[in-house]
Design a protein around this motif. Structure first.
Motif, PDB file in Angstrom:
ATOM      1  N   GLU A 225      42.921  18.624  60.404  1.00  0.00           N
ATOM      2  CA  GLU A 225      42.141  18.787  61.631  1.00  0.00           C
ATOM      3  C   GLU A 225      41.863  20.258  61.915  1.00  0.00           C
ATOM      4  OE1 GLU A 225      44.043  16.853  64.895  1.00  0.00           O
ATOM      5  OE2 GLU A 225      44.232  14.931  63.846  1.00  0.00           O
ATOM      6  N   LEU A 226      42.844  21.107  61.643  1.00  0.00           N
ATOM      7  CA  LEU A 226      42.698  22.534  61.928  1.00  0.00           C
ATOM      8  C   LEU A 226      41.616  23.166  61.057  1.00  0.00           C
ATOM      9  CD1 LEU A 226      43.668  24.991  63.500  1.00  0.00           C
ATOM     10  CD2 LEU A 226      45.555  25.225  61.871  1.00  0.00           C
ATOM     11  N   ILE A 227      41.451  22.651  59.830  1.00  0.00           N
ATOM     12  CA  ILE A 227      40.429  23.182  58.933  1.00  0.00           C
ATOM     13  C   ILE A 227      39.038  23.049  59.540  1.00  0.00           C
ATOM     14  CG2 ILE A 227      39.247  22.745  56.728  1.00  0.00           C
ATOM     15  CD1 ILE A 227      41.987  22.189  55.527  1.00  0.00           C
ATOM     16  N   GLY A 228      38.794  21.958  60.244  1.00  0.00           N
ATOM     17  CA  GLY A 228      37.481  21.732  60.819  1.00  0.00           C
ATOM     18  C   GLY A 228      37.282  22.317  62.203  1.00  0.00           C
ATOM     19  N   ASP A 229      38.250  23.082  62.675  1.00  0.00           N
ATOM     20  CA  ASP A 229      38.185  23.644  64.021  1.00  0.00           C
ATOM     21  C   ASP A 229      37.976  25.161  63.947  1.00  0.00           C
ATOM     22  OD1 ASP A 229      39.102  22.787  67.028  1.00  0.00           O
ATOM     23  OD2 ASP A 229      39.705  24.863  66.584  1.00  0.00           O
ATOM     24  N   PRO A 230      37.274  25.755  64.923  1.00  0.00           N
ATOM     25  CA  PRO A 230      37.105  27.215  64.918  1.00  0.00           C
ATOM     26  C   PRO A 230      38.418  27.983  64.872  1.00  0.00           C
ATOM     27  CG  PRO A 230      35.598  26.205  66.490  1.00  0.00           C
ATOM     28  CD  PRO A 230      36.487  25.113  65.998  1.00  0.00           C
ATOM     29  N   ALA A 231      39.509  27.376  65.351  1.00  0.00           N
ATOM     30  CA  ALA A 231      40.808  28.047  65.316  1.00  0.00           C
ATOM     31  C   ALA A 231      41.282  28.299  63.890  1.00  0.00           C
ATOM     32  CB  ALA A 231      41.853  27.219  66.074  1.00  0.00           C
ATOM     33  N   GLY A 232      40.756  27.533  62.936  1.00  0.00           N
ATOM     34  CA  GLY A 232      41.145  27.708  61.540  1.00  0.00           C
ATOM     35  C   GLY A 232      40.132  28.496  60.728  1.00  0.00           C
ATOM     36  N   GLU A 233      39.214  29.170  61.381  1.00  0.00           N
ATOM     37  CA  GLU A 233      38.194  29.951  60.673  1.00  0.00           C
ATOM     38  C   GLU A 233      38.835  31.074  59.862  1.00  0.00           C
ATOM     39  OE1 GLU A 233      34.361  30.858  59.486  1.00  0.00           O
ATOM     40  OE2 GLU A 233      34.970  29.197  60.793  1.00  0.00           O
ATOM     41  N   GLY A 234      38.460  31.182  58.600  1.00  0.00           N
ATOM     42  CA  GLY A 234      39.000  32.222  57.735  1.00  0.00           C
ATOM     43  C   GLY A 234      40.356  31.893  57.136  1.00  0.00           C
ATOM     44  N   TRP A 235      40.803  30.645  57.306  1.00  0.00           N
ATOM     45  CA  TRP A 235      42.110  30.237  56.785  1.00  0.00           C
ATOM     46  C   TRP A 235      41.946  29.464  55.479  1.00  0.00           C
ATOM     47  CZ3 TRP A 235      46.540  28.703  60.521  1.00  0.00           C
ATOM     48  CH2 TRP A 235      46.625  29.628  61.565  1.00  0.00           C
ATOM     49  N   GLY A 236      42.743  29.837  54.491  1.00  0.00           N
ATOM     50  CA  GLY A 236      42.808  29.091  53.247  1.00  0.00           C
ATOM     51  C   GLY A 236      44.088  28.271  53.213  1.00  0.00           C
ATOM     52  N   PHE A 237      43.950  26.962  53.307  1.00  0.00           N
ATOM     53  CA  PHE A 237      45.108  26.061  53.227  1.00  0.00           C
ATOM     54  C   PHE A 237      45.312  25.722  51.757  1.00  0.00           C
ATOM     55  CE2 PHE A 237      43.811  25.772  57.555  1.00  0.00           C
ATOM     56  CZ  PHE A 237      44.941  25.437  58.289  1.00  0.00           C
ATOM     57  N   VAL A 238      46.373  26.256  51.177  1.00  0.00           N
ATOM     58  CA  VAL A 238      46.506  26.201  49.721  1.00  0.00           C
ATOM     59  C   VAL A 238      46.513  24.774  49.187  1.00  0.00           C
ATOM     60  CG1 VAL A 238      47.661  28.441  49.621  1.00  0.00           C
ATOM     61  CG2 VAL A 238      49.048  26.360  49.736  1.00  0.00           C
ATOM     62  N   ASN A 239      47.095  23.845  49.940  1.00  0.00           N
ATOM     63  CA  ASN A 239      47.178  22.473  49.448  1.00  0.00           C
ATOM     64  C   ASN A 239      46.220  21.533  50.169  1.00  0.00           C
ATOM     65  OD1 ASN A 239      48.697  22.745  51.800  1.00  0.00           O
ATOM     66  ND2 ASN A 239      50.239  21.238  51.187  1.00  0.00           N
ATOM     67  N   VAL A 240      45.206  22.094  50.830  1.00  0.00           N
ATOM     68  CA  VAL A 240      44.168  21.252  51.447  1.00  0.00           C
ATOM     69  C   VAL A 240      42.803  21.744  50.961  1.00  0.00           C
ATOM     70  CG1 VAL A 240      43.324  20.174  53.554  1.00  0.00           C
ATOM     71  CG2 VAL A 240      45.693  20.934  53.449  1.00  0.00           C
ATOM     72  N   ASN A 241      42.201  22.732  51.641  1.00  0.00           N
ATOM     73  CA  ASN A 241      40.863  23.139  51.206  1.00  0.00           C
ATOM     74  C   ASN A 241      40.862  23.971  49.918  1.00  0.00           C
ATOM     75  OD1 ASN A 241      41.935  25.391  52.499  1.00  0.00           O
ATOM     76  ND2 ASN A 241      40.095  25.860  53.670  1.00  0.00           N
ATOM     77  N   LEU A 242      42.035  24.458  49.494  1.00  0.00           N
ATOM     78  CA  LEU A 242      42.146  25.142  48.204  1.00  0.00           C
ATOM     79  C   LEU A 242      42.890  24.291  47.171  1.00  0.00           C
ATOM     80  CD1 LEU A 242      43.017  28.774  49.388  1.00  0.00           C
ATOM     81  CD2 LEU A 242      40.793  27.890  48.638  1.00  0.00           C
TER      82      LEU A 242
END
Length: 426
Positions: free
Chosen positions: A205-222
């Motif tokens: 959920e955080l990936i799709g929120d502005p609060a997660g802008e610029g974040w690389g989640f190693v085991n989700v979006n990466l």
């Protein structure tokens, strides 16, 4: 249908050329994506290995650094990766476990691939090392993850070395040793009131929120890049065996990604001509208190039914493993199996490995060795074939599991007291 964007050409991740859906085969440009836009299947890395001469590639690898970067030509990383600030994990020992082998009735060689010697004392340093190169390529500023413990520490350490900010998320009730190891690197460590599956959902959920802008989640979006780090276990095992495939491998299962990527690594070595193609069997190991893949395998099902984890092996406590169906496919295709052991058997196996080989494994390693023992006893694994079992982490992280171990005796500093305790030689 392939999707293309002009930005894709600017990304330098070595031989990686695209993201490919594991289900439908649709290709996408390299980017921070993990699910197919066509069928929602998982994405993985596609490579261009054309032009490699097997003998020249083997020599290049053998002349490389004593880390996973000796395999840079086979990973989604730039060619100069070894010169960048990172933890340089890998090239861990492949231990001839003769004492353990004798105790379990092996007539062929048994090996332990001991990954506890990595920088943060677990195999997670391998996957994070690959993910962080993708994070650099995609201009992320913060590294994050959902974690059952080991990954949190690996992300915190790698981020500190590479100059990234970090904020990682864990279940609130992890082993204290893992909490401290994740927190000491100075990043943000956030406990979630729930189990790992709750943590993972929150991160998505955080990936799709502005609060997660610029974040690389190693085991989700990466995740496609992250998962490739596990292939290096397969590469090292084969190289350390003299460039040959082991006949049997026993691998712990959390999400199942490690097992599927080890199989992918073995297949790539075969296709590149670096090892001779011959049959091998892959076995998966779970704790009984979180064994959805084992249950599906034994029932002959293709669908994984999620469970609520209840086991001391918290690093494997993923009740809805993303790669579970692919683990089933691999175990069945190779003639292996997926088995589970009780928490009591996990503790017994930790002590067995320590007593016979001087390797102190965390609970995940106890699961692997416990399952290895059970597979031999039930006739599912052949002790007459060369076998590798993987220890993924250090027992100092899960001391509570063997807290009943302690001093043999307390004596006065005299020879009389020493003899009275029955410790003197006969």
């Amino acid at each position: 249908m392939a999707v293309d964007t002009p930005a894709a050409a600017a990304v330098d991740l070595g031989p990686a050329t695209a993201l490919s859906c594991r289900e439908c085969g649709t290709r996408f440009p390299l980017g921070p994506s993990f699910a197919c836009l066509e069928c929602f299947g998982p994405l993985e890395i596609a490579y261009d290995y054309a032009g490699h001469d097997a003998e020249e590639l083997r020599k290049r690898i053998e002349a490389g650094p004593a880390s996973i970067w000796r395999y840079a030509p086979l990973l989604p990383v730039p060619a100069d990766v070894a010169g960048k600030p990172n933890l340089n994990p890998g090239w861990t020992p492949l231990v001839k476990a003769d004492n353990l082998g004798r105790e379990l009735g092996f007539t062929a060689q048994l090996h332990i691939k001991d990954d506890s010697g990595n920088p943060t004392h677990s195999f997670k340093d391998r996957v994070v090392a690959c993910a962080i190169e993708a994070a650099r390529a995609f201009d992320f500023t913060t590294l994050s993850c959902s974690s059952t413990g080991n990954l949190a520490g690996a992300v915190g350490a790698a981020a500190a070395r590479a100059g990234f900010k970090s904020c990682v998320f864990i279940p609130h009730d992890l082993e204290q040793g893992k909490v401290v190891m994740a927190a000491v690197y100075g990043g943000e460590l956030v406990g979630i009131d729930g189990n790992y599956d709750d943590v993972n959902r929150f991160c998505s959920e955080l990936i799709g929120d502005p609060a997660g802008e610029g974040w690389g989640f190693v085991n989700v979006n990466l995740r496609p890049y992250y998962g490739e780090g596990s292939k290096t276990l397969a590469f090292e095992i084969c190289e350390q065996l003299g460039w040959r495939l082991p006949e049997q491998i026993v691998i712990p299962i959390a999400s199942g990604s490690q097992l599927t990527k080890i199989d992918k690594g073995l297949q790539e070595l075969i296709k590149l001509g670096l090892v001779e193609d011959r049959p091998y069997r892959i076995f998966g190991a779970q704790a009984e208190g979180c064994s959805p893949v084992s249950a599906a395998f034994k029932a002959g099902r293709d669908v994984i039914k999620p469970v609520k984890p209840d086991t001391i092996a918290k690093s494997l406590a993923i009740g809805n493993p993303a790669d579970g169906p692919y683990v089933l496919d691999i175990a069945r295709r190779t003639g292996g199996a997926v088995e589970d052991v009780t928490d009591a058997q996990v503790v017994e196996a930790i002590k067995l490995l320590a007593r016979t080989e001087g390797i102190f494994a965390e609970t995940a390693g106890g699961v692997t060795i416990g399952v290895l023992k059970k597979l031999v006893e039930t006739g599912q694994l052949d002790p007459g074939k060369e076998t590798v079992a993987i220890n993924t982490g250090d027992g100092l992280k899960t001391l509570d599991a063997v807290a009943d171990s302690g001093m043999t005796a307390v004596i006065r500093p005299t020879l009389e007291s020493f003899r009275a305790a029955g410790l003197a030689s006969a």
